[in-house]
Design a protein around this motif. Structure first.
Motif, short mmCIF file in Angstrom:
data_model
loop_
_atom_site.label_atom_id
_atom_site.label_comp_id
_atom_site.label_asym_id
_atom_site.label_seq_id
_atom_site.Cartn_x
_atom_site.Cartn_y
_atom_site.Cartn_z
N GLU A 35 11.17 5.69 -12.91
CA GLU A 35 10.32 5.06 -11.90
C GLU A 35 11.13 4.45 -10.77
OE1 GLU A 35 8.06 2.30 -14.17
OE2 GLU A 35 6.53 3.76 -14.77
N ASN A 36 12.33 3.96 -11.08
CA ASN A 36 13.15 3.28 -10.09
C ASN A 36 14.13 4.19 -9.37
OD1 ASN A 36 11.96 0.77 -10.68
ND2 ASN A 36 13.37 0.42 -12.38
N GLN A 37 14.22 5.45 -9.79
CA GLN A 37 15.14 6.38 -9.15
C GLN A 37 14.56 6.82 -7.80
OE1 GLN A 37 18.06 7.20 -10.20
NE2 GLN A 37 18.61 8.84 -8.78
N GLU A 61 0.83 -1.20 0.00
CA GLU A 61 0.00 0.00 0.00
C GLU A 61 0.86 1.25 0.00
OE1 GLU A 61 -3.93 -1.62 2.41
OE2 GLU A 61 -2.23 -0.81 3.51
N ALA A 62 1.98 1.22 0.74
CA ALA A 62 2.84 2.39 0.80
C ALA A 62 3.46 2.69 -0.54
CB ALA A 62 3.94 2.17 1.85
N SER A 63 3.68 1.62 -1.34
CA SER A 63 4.32 1.82 -2.64
C SER A 63 3.34 2.23 -3.72
CB SER A 63 5.03 0.52 -3.06
OG SER A 63 4.08 -0.51 -3.26
N GLN A 64 2.06 2.41 -3.36
CA GLN A 64 1.07 2.75 -4.35
C GLN A 64 1.02 4.24 -4.67
OE1 GLN A 64 -2.61 1.11 -2.95
NE2 GLN A 64 -2.08 -0.99 -3.47
N ALA A 65 1.80 5.07 -3.94
CA ALA A 65 1.87 6.48 -4.28
C ALA A 65 2.40 6.62 -5.70
CB ALA A 65 2.78 7.21 -3.29
N PRO A 66 1.87 7.57 -6.48
CA PRO A 66 2.25 7.66 -7.89
C PRO A 66 3.70 8.09 -8.08
CG PRO A 66 0.87 9.51 -7.25
CD PRO A 66 0.86 8.56 -6.10
N SER A 67 4.38 7.41 -8.98
CA SER A 67 5.75 7.76 -9.33
C SER A 67 5.74 8.96 -10.28
CB SER A 67 6.43 6.57 -10.01
OG SER A 67 5.82 6.31 -11.27
N VAL A 68 6.94 9.40 -10.64
CA VAL A 68 7.07 10.55 -11.55
C VAL A 68 6.33 10.27 -12.86
CG1 VAL A 68 8.71 11.79 -13.01
CG2 VAL A 68 9.22 11.45 -10.60
#
Length: 225
Positions: free
Chosen positions: A77-79, A43-50
């Motif tokens: 996305e991985n930075q 859930e924490a990783s669901q924040a939108p990436s660049v």
């Protein structure tokens, strides 16, 4: 003397000490307390990436297509911390059609990648780190781009930031009205007093991708502190 605060663009993390536990009530509550589960890592990783923020915005379809062509989508996305000065669709439309076609030609993949990385800073930049300052900052392409926060609007080389501080899970997006070019770097063309001093030269990506070149999951070159 120009300030060098623009090079400290990496966000700091505050450590908050836990406070003492609250004393228990002498009289138990009439209803049991509602138990909440902490957010899972998923859930924490669901924040939108660049790149997800760029897609949701709707103004950056040409930029997104160029990032895909240059195999840089996964890189962004991985930075862990990245800021992109993102030309809008209108900014790309201002380029001659033949130039857009040439850049998107697979034969010119290295040039396209270098152009796009010139719009990227490998750090989480905020507008208040730019306001009142003027000088060059190394980009992920190696060349310096010039920031100018001394006017009414933030300038990036010849471009104007039309919207700043668009937050993402791993950095920030700054919408700009002009496509930048390393060949037109104002930091490179200015005198020594017009650039923020840097301690070392950032690494430069190869002009043409090879098997040993940066892959889509490799980290971006970091901005020297």
């Amino acid at each position: 003397m120009l300030k060098t605060a623009m090079l400290s663009a990496v966000a700091t993390v505050a450590l908050i000490a836990a406070g003492p536990a609250l004393a228990q009530e002498t009289t138990p509550p009439t209803t049991p307390p509602v138990q909440t589960m902490p957010a899972s890592p998923q859930e924490a990783s669901q924040a939108p990436s660049v790149t997800e923020v760029l897609r949701a915005d709707g103004r950056f379809t040409t930029l997104l297509a160029a990032l895909e062509q240059a195999e840089l989508t996964s890189v962004l996305e991985n930075q862990a911390a990245v800021s992109i000065f993102a030309p809008t669709d209108e900014a790309f439309a201002a380029l001659p059609e033949e130039e857009r076609t040439r850049l998107m030609d697979p034969a010119n993949l290295g040039e396209l990648r270098a152009l796009l990385l010139y719009h990227v800073i490998a750090a989480d930049v905020a507008s208040d780190q730019i306001m009142g300052l003027r000088g060059g900052v190394p980009t992920a392409a190696g060349a310096q781009v010039q920031f100018d926060g001394t006017g009414d609007a933030i300038r990036v080389d010849a471009a104007t930031v039309v919207e700043a501080d668009i937050e993402t899970a791993n950095g920030a997006v700054f919408a700009i009205d002009t496509v930048l070019s390393p060949a037109a770097s104002q930091a490179a063309m200015g005198d020594e007093e017009a650039a923020v001093a840097v301690e070392s030269t950032p690494p430069t990506l190869p002009e043409e991708p090879t098997e040993d070149a940066m892959g889509p999951n490799d980290p971006l070159p970091t901005t020297p502190e």
